[in-house]
Structure formats: C-alpha cells, structure tokens
Scaffold this active site. Sequence first.
Site, PDB file in Angstrom:
ATOM      1  N   SER A   1      -1.595  79.719 -84.178  1.00 44.46           N
ATOM      2  CA  SER A   1      -3.001  79.770 -84.596  1.00 44.46           C
ATOM      3  C   SER A   1      -3.829  78.898 -83.673  1.00 44.46           C
ATOM      4  CB  SER A   1      -3.124  79.246 -86.024  1.00 44.46           C
ATOM      5  OG  SER A   1      -4.486  79.031 -86.343  1.00 44.46           O
TER       6      SER A   1
ATOM      7  N   TYR B   1      -2.276  72.057 -92.078  1.00 43.13           N
ATOM      8  CA  TYR B   1      -1.917  73.379 -91.542  1.00 43.13           C
ATOM      9  C   TYR B   1      -1.920  73.340 -90.010  1.00 43.13           C
ATOM     10  CZ  TYR B   1      -2.629  78.337 -90.304  1.00 43.13           C
ATOM     11  OH  TYR B   1      -2.527  79.599 -89.750  1.00 43.13           O
TER      12      TYR B   1
HETATM   13  N1  NAP Z   1      -5.202  84.969 -91.511  1.00 38.76           N
HETATM   14  C1  NAP Z   1      -5.606  84.135 -90.577  1.00 38.76           C
HETATM   15  O1  NAP Z   1      -6.782  83.769 -90.457  1.00 38.76           O
HETATM   16  C2  NAP Z   1      -4.621  83.599 -89.560  1.00 38.76           C
HETATM   17  C3  NAP Z   1      -5.140  83.020 -88.383  1.00 38.76           C
HETATM   18  C4  NAP Z   1      -4.244  82.532 -87.443  1.00 38.76           C
HETATM   19  C5  NAP Z   1      -2.889  82.590 -87.682  1.00 38.76           C
HETATM   20  N2  NAP Z   1      -2.416  83.146 -88.844  1.00 38.76           N
HETATM   21  C6  NAP Z   1      -0.980  83.147 -89.065  1.00 38.76           C
HETATM   22  O2  NAP Z   1      -0.496  84.486 -89.008  1.00 38.76           O
HETATM   23  C7  NAP Z   1       0.624  84.618 -89.899  1.00 38.76           C
HETATM   24  C8  NAP Z   1       0.382  85.782 -90.846  1.00 38.76           C
HETATM   25  O3  NAP Z   1      -0.817  85.528 -91.554  1.00 38.76           O
HETATM   26  P1  NAP Z   1      -1.498  86.601 -92.535  1.00 38.76           P
HETATM   27  O4  NAP Z   1      -2.953  86.358 -92.444  1.00 38.76           O
HETATM   28  O5  NAP Z   1      -0.950  87.951 -92.286  1.00 38.76           O
HETATM   29  O6  NAP Z   1      -1.055  85.984 -93.918  1.00 38.76           O
HETATM   30  P2  NAP Z   1      -0.514  86.603 -95.266  1.00 38.76           P
HETATM   31  O7  NAP Z   1      -0.930  88.028 -95.396  1.00 38.76           O
HETATM   32  O8  NAP Z   1      -0.894  85.618 -96.309  1.00 38.76           O
HETATM   33  O9  NAP Z   1       1.071  86.558 -95.041  1.00 38.76           O
HETATM   34  C9  NAP Z   1       1.807  85.384 -95.069  1.00 38.76           C
HETATM   35  C10 NAP Z   1       3.266  85.768 -95.155  1.00 38.76           C
HETATM   36  O10 NAP Z   1       4.046  84.565 -95.200  1.00 38.76           O
HETATM   37  C11 NAP Z   1       5.044  84.780 -96.183  1.00 38.76           C
HETATM   38  N3  NAP Z   1       5.618  83.544 -96.673  1.00 38.76           N
HETATM   39  C12 NAP Z   1       4.989  82.466 -97.176  1.00 38.76           C
HETATM   40  N4  NAP Z   1       5.888  81.533 -97.558  1.00 38.76           N
HETATM   41  C13 NAP Z   1       7.118  82.062 -97.276  1.00 38.76           C
HETATM   42  C14 NAP Z   1       8.447  81.606 -97.443  1.00 38.76           C
HETATM   43  N5  NAP Z   1       8.719  80.412 -97.984  1.00 38.76           N
HETATM   44  N6  NAP Z   1       9.450  82.397 -97.030  1.00 38.76           N
HETATM   45  C15 NAP Z   1       9.215  83.618 -96.511  1.00 38.76           C
HETATM   46  N7  NAP Z   1       7.983  84.120 -96.335  1.00 38.76           N
HETATM   47  C16 NAP Z   1       6.945  83.343 -96.730  1.00 38.76           C
HETATM   48  C17 NAP Z   1       4.333  85.556 -97.276  1.00 38.76           C
HETATM   49  O11 NAP Z   1       5.278  86.116 -98.131  1.00 38.76           O
HETATM   50  P3  NAP Z   1       5.081  86.248 -99.744  1.00 38.76           P
HETATM   51  O12 NAP Z   1       4.625  87.662 -99.958  1.00 38.76           O
HETATM   52  O13 NAP Z   1       6.444  85.987-100.295  1.00 38.76           O
HETATM   53  O14 NAP Z   1       4.077  85.202-100.152  1.00 38.76           O
HETATM   54  C18 NAP Z   1       3.606  86.573 -96.405  1.00 38.76           C
HETATM   55  O15 NAP Z   1       4.497  87.610 -96.040  1.00 38.76           O
HETATM   56  C19 NAP Z   1       0.781  83.274 -90.602  1.00 38.76           C
HETATM   57  O16 NAP Z   1       1.736  82.500 -89.920  1.00 38.76           O
HETATM   58  C20 NAP Z   1      -0.593  82.647 -90.445  1.00 38.76           C
HETATM   59  O17 NAP Z   1      -0.528  81.242 -90.480  1.00 38.76           O
HETATM   60  C21 NAP Z   1      -3.260  83.672 -89.778  1.00 38.76           C
END
Ligand code: NAP
Length: 256
Positions: A149, A162
């Site tokens: 990120s 974070y």
């Molecule tokens: N959205 C943003 O603005 C953004 C920006 C930059 C980077 N990112 C990064 O991109 C990645 C994906 O983000 P997203 O926006 O697609 O988020 P998201 O839809 O909230 O997905 C997060 C994922 O992490 C999983 N997770 C959380 N805790 C876990 C655990 N203990 N074991 C296994 N899986 C777990 C969740 O699974 P569950 O269904 O079990 O909860 C879900 O599949 C993340 O690493 C996030 O930090 C996001």
Amino acid sequence: MAMPAHKDAFGTPQSLLILGGTSEIALATARRLITRRARTVWLAGRPSPELERAAGHLRALGADTRTVAFDALDPEGHESALGKVFAEGDIDLVLLAFGVLGDQATDERDPVAAARVAQTNYTGAVSAGLVCAGALQAQGHGSLVVLSSASGERARRSDFIYGSSKAGLDAFAQGLGDALYGTGVHVMVVRPASVRTRQVAAREEGPLATTPEAVATAIELGLRRRSEVVWVPGALRLVMSAVRHVPRALFRRLSL
Ligand SMILES: NC(=O)c1ccc[n+]([C@@H]2O[C@H](COP(=O)([O-])OP(=O)(O)OC[C@H]3O[C@@H](n4cnc5c(N)ncnc54)[C@H](OP(=O)(O)O)[C@@H]3O)[C@@H](O)[C@H]2O)c1
C-alpha cells in the site's frame, strides 16, 4: 486430480492462487485474468459463505475454482494448507491479498488489537510468502504478487499501525524478489492508493482514489512487463516520491 497449468504465449497466468480469497481487489484481478484465459483458481481464506460465494462467481465465469482453508494468523498451518494446493499442480500466479485495516484510534488504545493488524498484514505474509516462494521456486516459474500500500511508504499520524505493517510487508517482498532473482520466479509489489472497497468504505476518499478494476488492470500489465513495483494509479509514484521528502515537522502537521 492434477490441475493443468502453464502460461500462454503472452505470459498470462492460467492458474491462480489467491491468499485472501474474498478480497475485492483480488477478485477483480481474478475476473480480469479469467477473461484473459486463466483456467484454474484457488481461493485461500477463512472458511465462510462469502468465500464459497466468491468461488461460485468465478466458476460461473468458466474457471475451475476451489477453496482452501487459510488463516494468516496461523503461520504454523501455512505449509500444510498451501502445500496441498501446489501438490495438485503448478501455480502461475500467487496473489497475496489478505490484510486488515484495523481502526487506528481504537487500536492505539488496544495493543493486542494493534498487534493483530501487524500479525495479519506482516508476519502472516512473511510466513505465507516464504511457503509460496519455496513452492514456486521448486516449480521453477511463477509470479508472486504482493498487495502492499502507499500507506507503507511513509508513516502517517492517521494510520501508522496499518502503515507500518505495510512498510514491513513491502520491505519483505522487495527482499524476497531479490532473493529469487534469476530463479525464474518473479515477485511484484503493488502499491495502490485508496481503493474503493469495503475495507475503506468508512474513510474519506483521497484525490488519487482508485478502483479494484484499475488495480486489476495494473497487475495484468505489470505481469506482462515483469515489473517489480507497480503504483496504482501510476501518478502516485511521483506524488509519493515528493511526500517522502517533506520535512518531518511539516509532515506531522499535514492532515493526510
Ligand atoms: N482497499 C484499499 O484501499 C487498499 C489500498 C491499498 C492496499 N490494500 C490492500 O490490498 C489487499 C486487499 O484489500 P481489499 O480492499 O480487497 O480488502 P478486502 O476486500 O477487505 O479483503 C481483505 C481480505 O483479507 C482477508 N483476511 C483478513 N484477515 C485474514 C486472516 N486472518 N486470514 C486470512 N485472510 C484474512 C479477508 O478475508 P475474510 O473474508 O475472512 O475477512 C479478505 O479476503 C489488502 O492487503 C489491503 O491492505 C487495500
């Protein structure tokens, strides 16, 4: 039954393993790669109806999709959970997409909750990343794409718990990429700005906010180019190189 797997002539991955199988960004990437002929998808994640629903959607698009139980907070279980997947056939692309945002204000008052953010985003990724890197190396090919990120580039008052976990993840992934250089295995670090997903739904949107589909497009392009780092949107790279040099005394007064 072994699942067939090989890249096509353009290097498009045909077999995917997604860690964080319900991630909106990861699923947008899977959908895009399925339209580019990805054939098999493993969704690794905490068992839930949502994980099964996600698998159903990808199956409906024509990909042979299976789920596997995976918990980032259980590093002792990573070798066996992920080993099972690689034992079924080669994987062209591992997308490390799990992560939690946490709640900065609450987590500052609750060190155990804060540690859980770090354990999920950083130490969970160290363990899972090493397991996958070893398996890809044994195959002799494949890409490991790590969702870092822009928040990891410089710690901000508003989300340094974070942000620091992503800084650790990012440094780990870069080092792993160097360790695997020349082995046929490619590591790509993806640094998005804020992406419009449920993870950030409650937050105020920044000026460079993007979408899961835009991240998916950038990942596909990065894979074709075998990029090592991808910023989304691309303009973020220049913005962050300026942000990195803002004097600390000024930086802490900015409401970023
Ligand atoms: N959205 C943003 O603005 C953004 C920006 C930059 C980077 N990112 C990064 O991109 C990645 C994906 O983000 P997203 O926006 O697609 O988020 P998201 O839809 O909230 O997905 C997060 C994922 O992490 C999983 N997770 C959380 N805790 C876990 C655990 N203990 N074991 C296994 N899986 C777990 C969740 O699974 P569950 O269904 O079990 O909860 C879900 O599949 C993340 O690493 C996030 O930090 C996001």
